[in-house]
Scaffold this motif. Structure first.
Motif, PDB file in Angstrom:
ATOM      1  N   PHE A   1      31.766  41.313  16.327  1.00 42.24           N
ATOM      2  CA  PHE A   1      31.226  42.408  15.527  1.00 42.24           C
ATOM      3  C   PHE A   1      31.224  41.923  14.084  1.00 42.24           C
ATOM      4  CE2 PHE A   1      32.738  44.280  19.352  1.00 42.24           C
ATOM      5  CZ  PHE A   1      31.912  45.356  19.610  1.00 42.24           C
TER       6      PHE A   1
ATOM      7  N   LEU B   1      38.071  46.595  25.147  1.00 38.50           N
ATOM      8  CA  LEU B   1      39.457  46.730  25.605  1.00 38.50           C
ATOM      9  C   LEU B   1      40.405  46.015  24.661  1.00 38.50           C
ATOM     10  CD1 LEU B   1      39.138  46.049  29.464  1.00 38.50           C
ATOM     11  CD2 LEU B   1      38.967  48.235  28.258  1.00 38.50           C
TER      12      LEU B   1
ATOM     13  N   TRP C   1      42.839  42.027  28.673  1.00 39.60           N
ATOM     14  CA  TRP C   1      41.731  41.181  29.133  1.00 39.60           C
ATOM     15  C   TRP C   1      42.213  40.308  30.292  1.00 39.60           C
ATOM     16  CZ3 TRP C   1      39.832  38.736  23.822  1.00 39.60           C
ATOM     17  CH2 TRP C   1      39.361  39.755  22.986  1.00 39.60           C
ATOM     18  N   GLY C   2      41.243  39.796  31.032  1.00 41.20           N
ATOM     19  CA  GLY C   2      41.547  38.811  32.076  1.00 41.20           C
ATOM     20  C   GLY C   2      42.144  39.403  33.337  1.00 41.20           C
ATOM     21  N   ARG C   3      41.947  40.702  33.545  1.00 42.00           N
ATOM     22  CA  ARG C   3      42.478  41.354  34.754  1.00 42.00           C
ATOM     23  C   ARG C   3      41.398  42.058  35.558  1.00 42.00           C
ATOM     24  NH1 ARG C   3      48.074  43.711  32.082  1.00 42.00           N
ATOM     25  NH2 ARG C   3      48.580  41.732  31.122  1.00 42.00           N
TER      26      ARG C   3
ATOM     27  N   ALA D   1      37.544  45.622  32.830  1.00 42.82           N
ATOM     28  CA  ALA D   1      36.243  46.024  32.270  1.00 42.82           C
ATOM     29  C   ALA D   1      35.212  46.140  33.388  1.00 42.82           C
ATOM     30  CB  ALA D   1      35.785  45.021  31.211  1.00 42.82           C
TER      31      ALA D   1
ATOM     32  N   THR E   1      24.574  42.598  24.060  1.00 42.55           N
ATOM     33  CA  THR E   1      25.636  42.073  23.203  1.00 42.55           C
ATOM     34  C   THR E   1      25.099  40.870  22.451  1.00 42.55           C
ATOM     35  OG1 THR E   1      27.962  41.385  23.171  1.00 42.55           O
ATOM     36  CG2 THR E   1      26.622  40.452  24.920  1.00 42.55           C
TER      37      THR E   1
ATOM     38  N   ARG F   1      29.332  37.924  30.373  1.00 42.51           N
ATOM     39  CA  ARG F   1      29.842  37.561  31.708  1.00 42.51           C
ATOM     40  C   ARG F   1      30.197  38.812  32.519  1.00 42.51           C
ATOM     41  NH1 ARG F   1      34.137  33.070  31.844  1.00 42.51           N
ATOM     42  NH2 ARG F   1      33.784  33.470  34.057  1.00 42.51           N
ATOM     43  N   VAL F   2      30.665  39.856  31.834  1.00 43.64           N
ATOM     44  CA  VAL F   2      30.892  41.126  32.552  1.00 43.64           C
ATOM     45  C   VAL F   2      29.556  41.624  33.121  1.00 43.64           C
ATOM     46  CG1 VAL F   2      31.661  43.527  32.365  1.00 43.64           C
ATOM     47  CG2 VAL F   2      32.888  41.747  31.114  1.00 43.64           C
TER      48      VAL F   2
ATOM     49  N   ARG G   1      28.767  39.731  36.163  1.00 40.35           N
ATOM     50  CA  ARG G   1      29.616  40.140  37.294  1.00 40.35           C
ATOM     51  C   ARG G   1      29.143  41.457  37.896  1.00 40.35           C
ATOM     52  NH1 ARG G   1      33.936  37.354  34.579  1.00 40.35           N
ATOM     53  NH2 ARG G   1      34.370  39.050  33.148  1.00 40.35           N
TER      54      ARG G   1
HETATM   55  C1  LIG Z   1      34.248  42.001  26.835  1.00 37.05           C
HETATM   56  C2  LIG Z   1      35.622  42.277  27.440  1.00 37.05           C
HETATM   57  C3  LIG Z   1      35.757  43.740  27.847  1.00 37.05           C
HETATM   58  C4  LIG Z   1      35.761  41.377  28.681  1.00 37.05           C
HETATM   59  O1  LIG Z   1      37.047  41.504  29.228  1.00 37.05           O
HETATM   60  P1  LIG Z   1      37.500  40.589  30.455  1.00 37.05           P
HETATM   61  O2  LIG Z   1      38.897  40.922  30.724  1.00 37.05           O
HETATM   62  O3  LIG Z   1      37.100  39.180  30.198  1.00 37.05           O
HETATM   63  O4  LIG Z   1      36.533  41.085  31.628  1.00 37.05           O
HETATM   64  P2  LIG Z   1      36.917  41.687  33.042  1.00 37.05           P
HETATM   65  O5  LIG Z   1      37.683  42.926  32.906  1.00 37.05           O
HETATM   66  O6  LIG Z   1      35.655  41.738  33.821  1.00 37.05           O
HETATM   67  O7  LIG Z   1      37.897  40.608  33.645  1.00 37.05           O
HETATM   68  C5  LIG Z   1      37.402  39.420  34.215  1.00 37.05           C
HETATM   69  C6  LIG Z   1      38.472  38.358  34.147  1.00 37.05           C
HETATM   70  O8  LIG Z   1      39.666  38.851  34.775  1.00 37.05           O
HETATM   71  C7  LIG Z   1      40.063  37.945  35.828  1.00 37.05           C
HETATM   72  N1  LIG Z   1      40.799  38.744  36.836  1.00 37.05           N
HETATM   73  C8  LIG Z   1      42.147  38.704  36.978  1.00 37.05           C
HETATM   74  N2  LIG Z   1      42.517  39.586  37.914  1.00 37.05           N
HETATM   75  C9  LIG Z   1      41.403  40.178  38.374  1.00 37.05           C
HETATM   76  C10 LIG Z   1      41.161  41.173  39.367  1.00 37.05           C
HETATM   77  N3  LIG Z   1      42.162  41.743  40.043  1.00 37.05           N
HETATM   78  N4  LIG Z   1      39.883  41.563  39.591  1.00 37.05           N
HETATM   79  C11 LIG Z   1      38.877  41.001  38.914  1.00 37.05           C
HETATM   80  N5  LIG Z   1      39.048  40.050  37.970  1.00 37.05           N
HETATM   81  C12 LIG Z   1      40.305  39.646  37.702  1.00 37.05           C
HETATM   82  C13 LIG Z   1      38.773  37.295  36.242  1.00 37.05           C
HETATM   83  O9  LIG Z   1      38.997  36.073  36.878  1.00 37.05           O
HETATM   84  C14 LIG Z   1      38.085  37.100  34.891  1.00 37.05           C
HETATM   85  O10 LIG Z   1      38.684  36.039  34.201  1.00 37.05           O
HETATM   86  P3  LIG Z   1      37.786  34.813  33.612  1.00 37.05           P
HETATM   87  O11 LIG Z   1      36.826  35.407  32.634  1.00 37.05           O
HETATM   88  O12 LIG Z   1      38.810  33.931  32.992  1.00 37.05           O
HETATM   89  O13 LIG Z   1      37.077  34.241  34.805  1.00 37.05           O
HETATM   90  C15 LIG Z   1      36.741  41.929  26.435  1.00 37.05           C
HETATM   91  O14 LIG Z   1      36.622  40.572  26.098  1.00 37.05           O
HETATM   92  C16 LIG Z   1      36.666  42.776  25.176  1.00 37.05           C
HETATM   93  O15 LIG Z   1      37.066  43.934  25.146  1.00 37.05           O
HETATM   94  N6  LIG Z   1      36.173  42.166  24.087  1.00 37.05           N
HETATM   95  C17 LIG Z   1      36.139  42.789  22.774  1.00 37.05           C
HETATM   96  C18 LIG Z   1      35.132  43.892  22.637  1.00 37.05           C
HETATM   97  C19 LIG Z   1      33.718  43.455  22.915  1.00 37.05           C
HETATM   98  O16 LIG Z   1      33.296  42.374  22.494  1.00 37.05           O
HETATM   99  N7  LIG Z   1      33.008  44.324  23.622  1.00 37.05           N
HETATM  100  C20 LIG Z   1      31.632  44.093  23.967  1.00 37.05           C
HETATM  101  C21 LIG Z   1      30.751  44.413  22.867  1.00 37.05           C
HETATM  102  S1  LIG Z   1      29.059  44.398  23.357  1.00 37.05           S
END
Ligand SMILES: CC(C)(COP(=O)(O)OP(=O)(O)OC[C@H]1O[C@@H](n2cnc3c(N)ncnc32)[C@H](O)[C@@H]1OP(=O)(O)O)[C@@H](O)C(=O)NCCC(=O)NCCS
Length: 184
Positions: free
Chosen positions: A35, A98, A103-105, A108, A132, A141-142, A145
């Motif tokens: 941002f 978030l 993150w990473g769970r 999202a 975005t 990547r979300v 997915r």
């Molecule tokens: C964008 C954002 C929400 C992505 O969050 P994220 O945690 O990477 O996305 P997800 O919730 O889909 O999680 C996916 C990750 O969790 C992992 N993961 C772990 N346990 C998991 C489970 N039980 N189920 C699914 N995925 C799981 C996946 O492997 C993946 O990891 P990787 O990217 O290393 O492969 C986060 O980075 C964020 O809030 N960013 C700041 C705000 C922002 O930029 N918002 C968007 C503006 S347009």
């Protein structure tokens, strides 16, 4: 007013005690990396208030997300109408923000699936978009997915960012109703 439940999450109306952790998340430079700048307290509170009002008015919006029995507020995920004009508006977008320690769970993506299902099943939308900055790989990547598709011809310059700003080029992802995956 809708509350959405997923396996691990509750998407709900905002409460007064969400405002403080929301301000902390908005002030975090890493969370706000894609941002123009972190958001100050006053602007964060005003944003939370606008989201609250939207959900009150229409029953849906950028819901507050909690991890059931684990974390009372981790950020927002939900649906919104973009507030600027572009080649794809009017539209409904799915969006997320978030706190970094959640993150990473997969939260999202899990929450967004529920928001998409609500948009298609309850609001009867024909399409939901998401966008975005091209640089915001975690966010697009979300979108991938979620099964959303990207046509480079849809990419656009965000009208709220000045020309030449490094974040100005945005990718647009679309999900037509017919391609939507259902959460269950
Ligand atoms: C964008 C954002 C929400 C992505 O969050 P994220 O945690 O990477 O996305 P997800 O919730 O889909 O999680 C996916 C990750 O969790 C992992 N993961 C772990 N346990 C998991 C489970 N039980 N189920 C699914 N995925 C799981 C996946 O492997 C993946 O990891 P990787 O990217 O290393 O492969 C986060 O980075 C964020 O809030 N960013 C700041 C705000 C922002 O930029 N918002 C968007 C503006 S347009």
């Amino acid at each position: 007013m809708a509350e959405l439940r997923t396996e691990r999450l509750l998407l709900r109306q905002w409460r007064d005690d969400d405002v403080e952790p929301f301000a902390a998340l908005n002030a975090d430079p890493e969370t706000m990396r894609y941002f123009p700048a972190p958001i100050e307290r006053e602007e964060s509170d005003a944003f939370a208030e606008r989201i609250h009002r939207q959900i009150e008015l229409e029953g849906w919006g950028l819901w507050a997300v909690e991890v059931v029995d684990a974390a009372p507020f981790i950020g927002f995920v939900g649906l919104a109408r973009p507030s600027f004009d572009a080649h794809f508006t009017p539209a409904v977008e799915v969006g997320w923000r978030l706190a970094r320690n959640h993150w990473g769970r997969g939260y999202a993506t899990e929450a967004a699936r529920a928001a998409l299902a609500y948009g298609f099943d309850e609001l009867d939308l024909d399409e939901i978009v998401s966008f975005t900055s091209q640089l915001n790989e975690p966010s697009w990547r979300v979108m991938e997915r979620l099964g959303m598709s990207h046509d480079p011809a849809d990419d656009f310059e965000h009208p709220r960012l000045p020309e030449g700003h490094p974040l100005r080029l945005h990718v647009l992802y679309r999900l037509p109703r017919a391609s939507a995956q259902r959460p269950h």
